[in-house]
Scaffold this motif. Sequence first.
Motif, PDB file in Angstrom:
ATOM      1  N   LYS A  77       1.083  -0.731  -0.241  1.00 17.33           N
ATOM      2  CA  LYS A  77      -0.310  -0.269  -0.203  1.00 17.33           C
ATOM      3  C   LYS A  77       1.289   1.441  -0.709  1.00 17.33           C
ATOM      4  N   CYS A  78       1.966   0.958   0.498  1.00 20.00           N
ATOM      5  CA  CYS A  78       2.994   2.210   0.579  1.00 20.00           C
ATOM      6  C   CYS A  78       3.524   3.013  -0.328  1.00 20.00           C
ATOM      7  N   ILE A  79       3.691   1.755  -1.385  1.00 18.59           N
ATOM      8  CA  ILE A  79       4.432   1.616  -2.514  1.00 18.59           C
ATOM      9  C   ILE A  79       3.600   2.381  -3.564  1.00 18.59           C
ATOM     10  N   TYR A  80       2.572   1.185  -3.579  1.00 14.72           N
ATOM     11  CA  TYR A  80       1.059   2.252  -3.712  1.00 14.72           C
ATOM     12  C   TYR A  80       1.107   3.192  -3.857  1.00 14.72           C
ATOM     13  N   LYS A  81       1.102   4.244  -3.156  1.00 11.89           N
ATOM     14  CA  LYS A  81       0.947   5.940  -2.672  1.00 11.89           C
ATOM     15  C   LYS A  81       2.039   6.444  -3.497  1.00 11.89           C
ATOM     16  N   MET A  82       3.067   5.491  -3.136  1.00  9.69           N
ATOM     17  CA  MET A  82       4.398   6.158  -3.725  1.00  9.69           C
ATOM     18  C   MET A  82       4.463   5.954  -5.052  1.00  9.69           C
ATOM     19  N   ASP A  83       3.823   5.948  -5.900  1.00 11.19           N
ATOM     20  CA  ASP A  83       3.492   6.088  -7.566  1.00 11.19           C
ATOM     21  C   ASP A  83       2.507   6.544  -7.713  1.00 11.19           C
ATOM     22  N   LEU A  84       1.648   6.661  -6.774  1.00 18.65           N
ATOM     23  CA  LEU A  84       0.435   8.011  -7.536  1.00 18.65           C
ATOM     24  C   LEU A  84       1.109   9.248  -6.998  1.00 18.65           C
ATOM     25  N   GLU A  85       1.661   9.479  -6.333  1.00 19.15           N
ATOM     26  CA  GLU A  85       2.615  10.271  -5.774  1.00 19.15           C
ATOM     27  C   GLU A  85       3.859  10.730  -6.392  1.00 19.15           C
ATOM     28  N   ILE A  86       4.696  10.095  -7.144  1.00 18.22           N
ATOM     29  CA  ILE A  86       5.534   9.874  -8.615  1.00 18.22           C
ATOM     30  C   ILE A  86       4.629  10.853  -9.660  1.00 18.22           C
ATOM     31  N   GLU A  87       4.277  10.320 -10.252  1.00 15.21           N
ATOM     32  CA  GLU A  87       2.729  10.254 -11.491  1.00 15.21           C
ATOM     33  C   GLU A  87       1.849  11.552 -10.745  1.00 15.21           C
ATOM     34  N   LYS A  88       1.196  12.070  -9.743  1.00 15.12           N
ATOM     35  CA  LYS A  88       1.214  12.997  -9.491  1.00 15.12           C
ATOM     36  C   LYS A  88       2.455  14.376  -9.893  1.00 15.12           C
ATOM     37  N   ILE A 116      -4.721  15.876 -12.313  1.00 16.69           N
ATOM     38  CA  ILE A 116      -4.070  16.143 -11.015  1.00 16.69           C
ATOM     39  C   ILE A 116      -5.020  15.614 -10.143  1.00 16.69           C
ATOM     40  N   GLU A 117      -6.190  16.551 -10.099  1.00 14.03           N
ATOM     41  CA  GLU A 117      -7.276  16.176  -9.157  1.00 14.03           C
ATOM     42  C   GLU A 117      -7.490  14.519  -8.741  1.00 14.03           C
ATOM     43  N   LYS A 118      -7.142  14.143  -9.548  1.00 13.27           N
ATOM     44  CA  LYS A 118      -7.571  12.493  -9.666  1.00 13.27           C
ATOM     45  C   LYS A 118      -6.446  11.281  -7.820  1.00 13.27           C
ATOM     46  N   TYR A 119      -4.833  12.471  -8.085  1.00 13.93           N
ATOM     47  CA  TYR A 119      -4.250  12.474  -7.040  1.00 13.93           C
ATOM     48  C   TYR A 119      -4.537  12.448  -6.082  1.00 13.93           C
ATOM     49  N   PHE A 120      -5.027  13.485  -6.089  1.00 19.77           N
ATOM     50  CA  PHE A 120      -5.585  14.232  -4.171  1.00 19.77           C
ATOM     51  C   PHE A 120      -5.530  13.170  -3.316  1.00 19.77           C
ATOM     52  N   THR A 121      -4.836  13.361  -2.277  1.00 22.41           N
ATOM     53  CA  THR A 121      -5.424  13.171  -1.320  1.00 22.41           C
ATOM     54  C   THR A 121      -6.633  13.152  -0.623  1.00 22.41           C
ATOM     55  N   ILE A 122      -7.889  12.901   0.227  1.00 22.53           N
ATOM     56  CA  ILE A 122      -9.377  12.945   1.262  1.00 22.53           C
ATOM     57  C   ILE A 122      -8.618  14.337   1.776  1.00 22.53           C
ATOM     58  N   PHE A 145      -5.910   9.420   9.269  1.00 21.61           N
ATOM     59  CA  PHE A 145      -7.323   8.880   8.452  1.00 21.61           C
ATOM     60  C   PHE A 145      -7.664   9.390   6.994  1.00 21.61           C
ATOM     61  N   LEU A 146      -7.426  10.305   6.616  1.00 23.26           N
ATOM     62  CA  LEU A 146      -7.650  10.831   5.627  1.00 23.26           C
ATOM     63  C   LEU A 146      -6.109  10.985   4.319  1.00 23.26           C
ATOM     64  N   ASN A 147      -5.495  10.039   4.292  1.00 26.80           N
ATOM     65  CA  ASN A 147      -4.369   9.819   2.886  1.00 26.80           C
ATOM     66  C   ASN A 147      -5.003   8.566   1.812  1.00 26.80           C
ATOM     67  N   GLY A 148      -6.354   8.553   2.005  1.00 27.43           N
ATOM     68  CA  GLY A 148      -7.013   7.344   1.113  1.00 27.43           C
ATOM     69  C   GLY A 148      -7.727   9.022  -0.046  1.00 27.43           C
ATOM     70  N   ARG A 149      -7.504   8.201  -1.246  1.00 27.44           N
ATOM     71  CA  ARG A 149      -7.966   8.589  -1.919  1.00 27.44           C
ATOM     72  C   ARG A 149      -9.726   8.144  -2.852  1.00 27.44           C
ATOM     73  N   ILE A 150     -10.184   9.203  -3.127  1.00 20.99           N
ATOM     74  CA  ILE A 150     -11.070   9.130  -3.571  1.00 20.99           C
ATOM     75  C   ILE A 150     -11.566   8.220  -4.743  1.00 20.99           C
ATOM     76  N   ASP A 151     -12.324   7.038  -4.598  1.00 18.26           N
ATOM     77  CA  ASP A 151     -11.671   6.156  -5.596  1.00 18.26           C
ATOM     78  C   ASP A 151     -12.998   5.132  -6.136  1.00 18.26           C
ATOM     79  N   THR A 152     -14.618   5.556  -5.220  1.00 16.32           N
ATOM     80  CA  THR A 152     -15.890   5.277  -5.551  1.00 16.32           C
ATOM     81  C   THR A 152     -16.897   6.121  -6.001  1.00 16.32           C
ATOM     82  N   ALA A 153     -17.962   6.195  -6.428  1.00 13.81           N
ATOM     83  CA  ALA A 153     -18.867   7.161  -6.689  1.00 13.81           C
ATOM     84  C   ALA A 153     -19.789   7.611  -4.890  1.00 13.81           C
ATOM     85  N   GLN A 154     -19.369   6.141  -4.566  1.00 14.91           N
ATOM     86  CA  GLN A 154     -20.311   6.182  -3.201  1.00 14.91           C
ATOM     87  C   GLN A 154     -19.342   7.158  -2.729  1.00 14.91           C
ATOM     88  N   LYS A 155     -18.007   7.016  -2.382  1.00 17.44           N
ATOM     89  CA  LYS A 155     -17.148   8.020  -1.907  1.00 17.44           C
ATOM     90  C   LYS A 155     -17.508   9.639  -1.889  1.00 17.44           C
TER      91      LYS A 155
END
Length: 290
Positions: A77-88, A116-122, A145-155
């Motif tokens: 999960k940390c690697i995934y976050k890093m990848d997103l930060e690099i892309e952002k 860009i906004e798709k990479y923003f954390t909550i 608790f807000l380091n995740g991203r909004i990745d569903t319509a429900q969220k």
Amino acid sequence: MFIKDVCRECKLTKKAVEYYEQQGLISPRIENNGYRNYSYEDICILKEISVLRKLDISISDIRYILSSSNKPEAIRKCIYKMDLEIEKSLANKKCLEQLMNDYNIEQTIFYIEEEIEKYFTIREKLIQAFPGPYGMYLCLHFGQFLNGRIDTAQKERAYEDIVNYLDKIQAIEFPKELEEYFQEGLVNFKTEDVQKLNSSIMDFVNNTDKYLEEHKEEIEKYLEFKNSDEYKISPAYKINQMILQFQQENGYYDVFIHNLKILSDSYREYLEKLDIANKAFIDRYLNKNI
């Protein structure tokens, strides 16, 4: 093992070791003379922390990794976050280069929304929605608790409901004497105090039995004070009662907390653990008096 030997063994400064203890990541035994005695487990955890910090892993993520029963998955999960930060970061750089060439604000707004906004954390989105002390206050209390991203319509709907709620809610109107007391408390309450409080709560949630045993004397003194007439006539008690009433009458639980549980998986998991920890606390310290 005492701190001098710990520092040599783990190649850490004394301040670093003390900081990780303050964050609730280690819990050395305190001897009768006040000296801290670090166990083999403490040493292993400190070495683990040292490695993760050198890899630029945040304290909140380290806390998650240490408490995880599946550490490879936690690292993933940390690697995934890093990848997103690099892309952002790359998207930000490209956007700035375009802005430097033509300074077209309308075009830049479209690019940010699409790329860009798709990479923003909550957390980042809330700080942008509420700049200044209000947003920082929210992030101090809920940021871990807000380091995740909004990745569903429900969220996405939950986030919009939270922003609408926070934007419309009116501040509590304290009587003048309580307002002065409250403001004085805010001035003296530093960021480190909030972080230390949050760390203590997480320690209570993740290591409930150990926490209750190690802090038995403090808890008993706290409960004695909370039940005293002195506390019940204090400004702190009156403010606490007003805040509880305000939360109950203004949708804090029904709107804000409800949607935060949808928005943040880690917050929902935290509340589930907190409920179990509170039941253990009640059984140990309150039910025995009934």
